[in-house]
Design a protein around this motif. Sequence first.
Motif, short mmCIF file in Angstrom:
data_model
loop_
_atom_site.label_atom_id
_atom_site.label_comp_id
_atom_site.label_asym_id
_atom_site.label_seq_id
_atom_site.Cartn_x
_atom_site.Cartn_y
_atom_site.Cartn_z
N LEU A 1 40.19 -5.53 13.50
CA LEU A 1 39.44 -4.44 12.88
C LEU A 1 37.99 -4.84 12.62
O LEU A 1 37.06 -4.05 12.82
N TYR B 1 45.34 -9.07 12.60
CA TYR B 1 45.16 -7.63 12.43
C TYR B 1 43.81 -7.32 11.81
O TYR B 1 43.04 -6.49 12.33
N ALA C 1 43.48 -0.42 15.55
CA ALA C 1 43.68 -1.84 15.85
C ALA C 1 44.55 -2.01 17.08
O ALA C 1 44.27 -2.85 17.95
N ARG D 1 43.56 3.00 10.71
CA ARG D 1 43.32 1.58 10.96
C ARG D 1 44.38 0.97 11.87
O ARG D 1 44.06 0.20 12.78
#
Length: 926
Positions: free
Chosen positions: A269, A265, A312, A308
């Motif tokens: 990002l 993850y 992602a 975020r």
Amino acid sequence: MAFFDALREKAVTTLNQVLDKNRNSGLTKHQQFCYSHHIPETETILSESAAEIGIKSDYSTDAYNDNLPFPQGRIYLTQSFLIFRDAFDRKNCSFSVHLSTIKKVERPPGSDYGFALMVSTYSKLHLTLYLVGIRSDSERFAQQLKIALKKNLVHVGKLQPFIQTCYSEYLLAKNKVSTEKVEHAPQGGLGLVFKFPGDPKESRDKTKMKLWFDLFRVDGRNLSLVRTPLFYKLVRVGLPNRLRGEIWELCCGSMYLRLDYQGEYNKILEDHKDQKSFAIEEIEKDLNRSLPEYAAYQSSQGIERLRRVLTAYSWKNPDVGYCQAMNIVVAAMLIYMSEEQAFWCLNVLCDRIVPGYYSKTMYGTLLDQKVFESLVQKTMPMLWEHITKNDIQLSVVSLPWFLSLYLSSMPLVFAFRILDVFFLQGPKTLFQVALAVLKLNGEALLNTEDDGTFISIIKQYFLTLHESAHPNSPNPKFRSITRFQELLVTAFREFSVIDEEMINNTRAKHRDTIYQNISSFVKRTELRNLPRTTNISQETLSLLYDRFYSVVESLSVTKGSGTSVMDYKVFVEFMSEICDWITDVNVDDERHFLRRLFNHWDTEKQGALTFTDLLVGLNSLVDPDLMTSMSNFFELYDTKGDGKIDREGILQISEDLLYITSPWKDGVLFDGITKANIENVIADEVYKKQVESGNTSPDQSEIQLPSDFQVDRDKLEQQQVERYLQAAATFIQRAFEYAQPEEEELLIKELAIDNSISHNAALNPNTPVYLNLPTFRMVVLADETYELLFGSTLREATHLERPLDTKFDPIRNLRDMFDGLLADGRKVATKVRLRMDSRAANGGGGAPPNSSNASIKSGAKREEEEEDQDDDDLGVISIDDNDKDLLLATEAQVVVKESTEKPRISRMESEKIIGKSDQNLIEFET
């Protein structure tokens, strides 16, 4: 247009694939097994056996109570899991133990059983597997387990950092039950900072936490949890706030993905930091509209977490990117989950639990609306009849329930209770709750006559879920039951018959209709929003749309991904289907004319064409205006945009013109000049017959066409070939002859007085020259063949209106062309009359103008020759008596003809702890 380009991100193949997954058809045994047990799709069954299971924990005083029978069922081994399922009822006992949690496997001492294994996990849980069957098979299972455990040793290192993120481990370690060292509470959801929705005292959150604490001690936790009946009951009465996120990801299986892909993850990002995309633009628009009633989403902290996760996911799954209502669901998850937990949970939600819900077309949601209507009709026929009679659109009411998982329809404290069960038992929860809502409001809904009143009743009901369901009852027990509790009892008891099989069967029944409706809607919307194309009709636009997506889906490397753009390889195939002038193409040739055309039409320079790009390009390709057509061609080579084409560009133009004209240069196709010559030959023959018969009067009302004659095709073909070769040579000569020398100050001046330089400086490779648009036009117009090429030939050989299932066949095309020429009797008759008029003006006699040699053969002789003639022999084109009708047909009739051929706690203890108000819930089974 980017929105509409992305709108069609799932085509027939993708839709069928998703729906097939839902109904477990078309999947292998291993895939169905993975879906059923919520484990990653990469797992396969290595070995299986019938077994009885003994369960004991170091923290329990009784192991499943010695007076209770051991659960019986089947034990499965995959690459990463040891899985058990009760043979009679999965809720009685089941587990999916990750192999990395297993510390020891041994034969139990003093066992009188035929073959038994004791498996001990890091959570002090001891599972005794009593394998039933032939001993050799049991030995084989044990050997496979040994091999799998050895292979998983490399993954054991992932376990310790992972359990630090599980609140269940922290809970046991804090209360000195677990020996694992978890010093700090793991990162959790926004509720830890902004408080969780609802009153924790009213929901008895601390009591529920104590129940789960006892369950974890006895039945394991997270990756090695044994699910017993109490597990399901505790989920249905509502999860404690601090454990809700972990139980959600355990139930849906995203916990296993998070274990396998630790750190991915954050890597996604980081890899896409500061990058922009269409999905990110859409995310930014919806961030401040995500659960605005919750305080976290009025702060930068909450918004940033949401941003975020959504960003992602859009990079992880670019085919879906970001879709409507996804922000609401992720915002709800983040209240109870960390960012990483929510990210992986979203992946499982979109890919497995409700596929197709979060897409541009929302085809999964729309399909389930049709399923819901069918279930209403089946379970509540009176209400359904009332709905249809008053033309109430039920989907307008129920669509937000399914799409936002009730999060936008009812208060969050109740919606999260729905989600508890949803992650446990899947999408059937949505249908059961929806049906219960209609049933409990059925009497009031029967009095409605329009959508507005219908929606108002349901909306008011959701706002009163906290109120007593029976406020006037003399029984205090009944008065303590809230409307929400009544809703859950109705949904999971009365509508327990709504199972996965029923839903999947109904989906299969309606999926084709839904797909057709979506396809038609998407098509109409996209066509309506296209730029204006003056040279392409609406009917042709529809054909091009179908051909574009048909070719993209059948040939694209990313087949099934829902792509809505075509790469160069697909572009070549598309153009080959509609253009007669495209011959063999080497897709690796970067200098090919089609590559230049592709790059020029690719306005965004993304290495792919959208439908809009293609359409605009085709519209310019078939422009009927000669000057515009030449300008469009010139722009292909004016790469700098300064109106100049250098020496290399001129040479490239000549090469490309040779390629483009190949069908005519090779005699495969005839252009307008050759067609006119053929007509003249026919007219001359007819005129000759007229003279011979003495019918030369210009007043003659009918021209009698001969029944049979031949045309010397070889001669006409050779004339056309020579003409195109001459046109190519003339073009390159005149292009350089009239090219403009670059004015380079002194260099040019010096060259101007150098007598050793050729009189034409353009031919000197040391002299820079360029071709501008006016000069290019002049060179083209100086040659009849190329003038005709840009004026009509190229356009007429580009068949945008060609039916989808029709491809170009040079032989067939040639025959059709001759049929069209010879069938246009009107043109021939006109030319014959002109000859007659000329004869009359000259006083009769003499040979007709432009006469050519033509021979006439009898029908019988021609038939004899045809018996010996191969079908591919097109040297002679002839007409017999059967073609007389065609000879007199109009041009419009010929076009028509050509187009048609084509969880351990006693029940008494549970009742005492949970309280009477939830007794109904803990009693019934879903």
